[in-house]
Scaffold this motif. Structure first.
Motif, PDB file in Angstrom:
ATOM      1  N   PHE A  64       0.786  -1.169   0.084  1.00 35.44           N
ATOM      2  CA  PHE A  64       0.015   0.012   0.077  1.00 35.44           C
ATOM      3  C   PHE A  64       0.989   1.323  -0.023  1.00 35.44           C
ATOM      4  O   PHE A  64       0.393   2.049  -0.588  1.00 35.44           O
ATOM      5  CB  PHE A  64      -0.785  -0.010   1.181  1.00 35.44           C
ATOM      6  CG  PHE A  64      -1.910   1.141   1.362  1.00 35.44           C
ATOM      7  CD1 PHE A  64      -2.934   1.442   0.579  1.00 35.44           C
ATOM      8  CD2 PHE A  64      -1.632   2.170   2.354  1.00 35.44           C
ATOM      9  CE1 PHE A  64      -3.693   2.547   0.470  1.00 35.44           C
ATOM     10  CE2 PHE A  64      -2.318   3.320   2.234  1.00 35.44           C
ATOM     11  CZ  PHE A  64      -3.591   3.406   1.523  1.00 35.44           C
ATOM     12  N   GLN A  65       1.834   1.170   0.603  1.00 35.62           N
ATOM     13  CA  GLN A  65       3.058   2.224   0.785  1.00 35.62           C
ATOM     14  C   GLN A  65       3.318   2.687  -0.421  1.00 35.62           C
ATOM     15  O   GLN A  65       3.655   3.790  -0.752  1.00 35.62           O
ATOM     16  CB  GLN A  65       3.854   2.066   2.027  1.00 35.62           C
ATOM     17  CG  GLN A  65       3.328   2.419   3.398  1.00 35.62           C
ATOM     18  CD  GLN A  65       4.328   2.226   4.356  1.00 35.62           C
ATOM     19  OE1 GLN A  65       5.564   2.612   4.341  1.00 35.62           O
ATOM     20  NE2 GLN A  65       4.089   1.697   5.636  1.00 35.62           N
ATOM     21  N   VAL A  66       3.950   1.491  -0.970  1.00 38.46           N
ATOM     22  CA  VAL A  66       4.500   1.713  -2.339  1.00 38.46           C
ATOM     23  C   VAL A  66       3.592   2.219  -3.459  1.00 38.46           C
ATOM     24  O   VAL A  66       3.910   3.015  -4.118  1.00 38.46           O
ATOM     25  CB  VAL A  66       5.210   0.411  -2.727  1.00 38.46           C
ATOM     26  CG1 VAL A  66       5.764   0.445  -4.273  1.00 38.46           C
ATOM     27  CG2 VAL A  66       6.151  -0.144  -1.936  1.00 38.46           C
ATOM     28  N   GLY A  67       2.618   1.784  -3.308  1.00 34.22           N
ATOM     29  CA  GLY A  67       1.554   2.059  -4.295  1.00 34.22           C
ATOM     30  C   GLY A  67       1.163   3.472  -4.173  1.00 34.22           C
ATOM     31  O   GLY A  67       1.203   4.433  -5.308  1.00 34.22           O
ATOM     32  N   ILE A  84      15.586   1.478 -10.108  1.00 39.13           N
ATOM     33  CA  ILE A  84      16.585   1.007  -9.321  1.00 39.13           C
ATOM     34  C   ILE A  84      16.124   0.182  -8.030  1.00 39.13           C
ATOM     35  O   ILE A  84      16.143   0.874  -7.133  1.00 39.13           O
ATOM     36  CB  ILE A  84      18.065   1.448  -9.175  1.00 39.13           C
ATOM     37  CG1 ILE A  84      18.419   1.998 -10.294  1.00 39.13           C
ATOM     38  CG2 ILE A  84      19.047   0.834  -8.424  1.00 39.13           C
ATOM     39  CD1 ILE A  84      19.566   3.303 -10.322  1.00 39.13           C
ATOM     40  N   ASN A  85      15.751  -1.191  -7.925  1.00 39.76           N
ATOM     41  CA  ASN A  85      15.379  -1.941  -6.722  1.00 39.76           C
ATOM     42  C   ASN A  85      16.785  -2.194  -5.895  1.00 39.76           C
ATOM     43  O   ASN A  85      17.429  -3.210  -6.118  1.00 39.76           O
ATOM     44  CB  ASN A  85      14.692  -3.111  -7.012  1.00 39.76           C
ATOM     45  CG  ASN A  85      13.293  -2.526  -7.570  1.00 39.76           C
ATOM     46  OD1 ASN A  85      12.616  -1.939  -6.715  1.00 39.76           O
ATOM     47  ND2 ASN A  85      12.946  -2.904  -8.740  1.00 39.76           N
ATOM     48  N   ASN A  86      17.044  -1.489  -4.998  1.00 40.12           N
ATOM     49  CA  ASN A  86      18.264  -1.343  -4.183  1.00 40.12           C
ATOM     50  C   ASN A  86      18.365  -1.792  -2.742  1.00 40.12           C
ATOM     51  O   ASN A  86      18.961  -2.493  -2.247  1.00 40.12           O
ATOM     52  CB  ASN A  86      18.951   0.069  -4.131  1.00 40.12           C
ATOM     53  CG  ASN A  86      19.999   0.147  -3.230  1.00 40.12           C
ATOM     54  OD1 ASN A  86      21.353  -0.503  -3.267  1.00 40.12           O
ATOM     55  ND2 ASN A  86      19.834   1.060  -2.166  1.00 40.12           N
ATOM     56  N   ALA A  87      16.891  -1.526  -2.218  1.00 36.91           N
ATOM     57  CA  ALA A  87      16.529  -1.839  -0.605  1.00 36.91           C
ATOM     58  C   ALA A  87      16.823  -3.230  -0.488  1.00 36.91           C
ATOM     59  O   ALA A  87      16.282  -3.991  -1.211  1.00 36.91           O
ATOM     60  CB  ALA A  87      15.059  -1.004  -0.534  1.00 36.91           C
ATOM     61  N   MET A 118       7.559  -2.825  -5.842  1.00 41.48           N
ATOM     62  CA  MET A 118       8.031  -1.773  -6.789  1.00 41.48           C
ATOM     63  C   MET A 118       7.742  -1.902  -8.173  1.00 41.48           C
ATOM     64  O   MET A 118       7.221  -1.000  -8.915  1.00 41.48           O
ATOM     65  CB  MET A 118       9.391  -1.464  -6.260  1.00 41.48           C
ATOM     66  CG  MET A 118      10.044  -0.878  -5.092  1.00 41.48           C
ATOM     67  SD  MET A 118       9.505   0.925  -4.917  1.00 41.48           S
ATOM     68  CE  MET A 118      10.996   1.339  -5.988  1.00 41.48           C
ATOM     69  N   LEU A 119       7.976  -3.212  -8.769  1.00 34.48           N
ATOM     70  CA  LEU A 119       7.712  -3.354  -9.979  1.00 34.48           C
ATOM     71  C   LEU A 119       6.207  -3.211 -10.181  1.00 34.48           C
ATOM     72  O   LEU A 119       5.803  -2.797 -11.371  1.00 34.48           O
ATOM     73  CB  LEU A 119       7.968  -4.701 -10.383  1.00 34.48           C
ATOM     74  CG  LEU A 119       9.732  -5.158 -10.292  1.00 34.48           C
ATOM     75  CD1 LEU A 119      10.054  -6.753 -10.458  1.00 34.48           C
ATOM     76  CD2 LEU A 119      10.484  -4.321 -11.117  1.00 34.48           C
ATOM     77  N   ARG A 120       5.341  -3.835  -9.407  1.00 31.97           N
ATOM     78  CA  ARG A 120       3.838  -3.754  -9.513  1.00 31.97           C
ATOM     79  C   ARG A 120       3.334  -2.482  -9.900  1.00 31.97           C
ATOM     80  O   ARG A 120       2.573  -2.226 -10.795  1.00 31.97           O
ATOM     81  CB  ARG A 120       3.531  -4.551  -8.483  1.00 31.97           C
ATOM     82  CG  ARG A 120       1.827  -4.496  -8.444  1.00 31.97           C
ATOM     83  CD  ARG A 120       1.095  -5.259  -7.294  1.00 31.97           C
ATOM     84  NE  ARG A 120       1.940  -6.649  -7.193  1.00 31.97           N
ATOM     85  CZ  ARG A 120       2.439  -7.028  -6.067  1.00 31.97           C
ATOM     86  NH1 ARG A 120       2.690  -6.043  -5.320  1.00 31.97           N
ATOM     87  NH2 ARG A 120       3.084  -8.164  -6.080  1.00 31.97           N
TER      88      ARG A 120
END
Length: 229
Positions: A64-67, A84-87, A118-120
């Protein structure tokens, strides 16, 4: 926006490699949107880097937060040229059977589910725009194994497989790659290596080499498992 200026989205931007990449991208004139879990660190970034850069306190494990954050970024900045997915988290070194369920779950939630979240929320807008590069950070331990880091190895092997499949699903003109950054003196490395981590390259020096390579990625790299030399 001039073609030479890239829109960059980075997770885990408040420390380590994420912060080093932020500094380097900004110094080269690119626009960065970044997230991290530390509200205080995000506030510091907002003070240091004015608009058009933007930062938010986001737990990537929370879909939800990412969205919510993605909608704000896409509305105000547009789809990223580079995502960039770094986390990531690592586990305290221990045999697998000594790693608690809570620690294992937290690591998988960030390292695997966080990337999927993130990708979604960002990739559909990138597809609609017909362009963009997705860089999912992996590790040497995503292509090999070592004792006492089984949860971390499992998560990074998962990222290798997830990214390979994603690359086959993307339309022409886009790319998804995994990136092994190498061994860098970060807090995560110190958790695994202890004080010997200090003998490795600092994140800032690493970023000076890594960011120009990231900026050169394009459709020809789709599906590749890459390394920062």
């Amino acid at each position: 926006m001039p073609r030479s200026i890239r829109r960059i989205v980075i997770s885990g931007v408040t420390r380590g490699l994420g912060r080093a990449m932020l500094d380097e991208f900004v110094s080269l004139g690119h626009t960065v949107a970044g997230c991290g879990r530390s509200e205080a660190a995000i506030d510091d970034l907002r003070l240091k880097f004015a608009a058009p850069h933007r930062f938010a306190t986001v737990d990537v494990a929370d879909d939800f937060q990412v969205g919510q954050w993605a909608r704000h970024v896409l509305t105000t900045m547009g789809p990223p040229d580079i995502l960039i997915n770094n986390a990531a988290l690592t586990n305290k070194p221990a045999p697998l059977w000594e790693v608690s369920a809570a620690e294992f779950d937290a690591l998988i939630d960030v390292n695997v589910k966080g990337v999927a979240n993130m990708l979604r929320h960002f990739v559909p807008a990138m597809i609609a725009g017909g362009r963009g590069v997705i860089v999912n950070f992996s590790s040497g331990w995503g292509r090999s194994t070592a004792p006492d880091v089984a949860p971390y190895c499992a998560s990074k092997w998962a990222i290798e497989g997830l990214t390979g499949s994603l690359a086959q699903e993307l339309p022409e003109g886009m790319a998804a790659v995994t990136m092994n950054p190498g061994i860098i003196d970060t807090d995560m490395l110190r958790l695994s290596f202890g004080e010997t981590a200090g003998g490795y390259e600092a994140p800032s020096a690493w970023a000076e080499r890594a960011v120009p390579l990231l900026l050169k990625l394009g459709p020809k790299n789709n599906g590749k498992a890459l390394n920062i030399p």
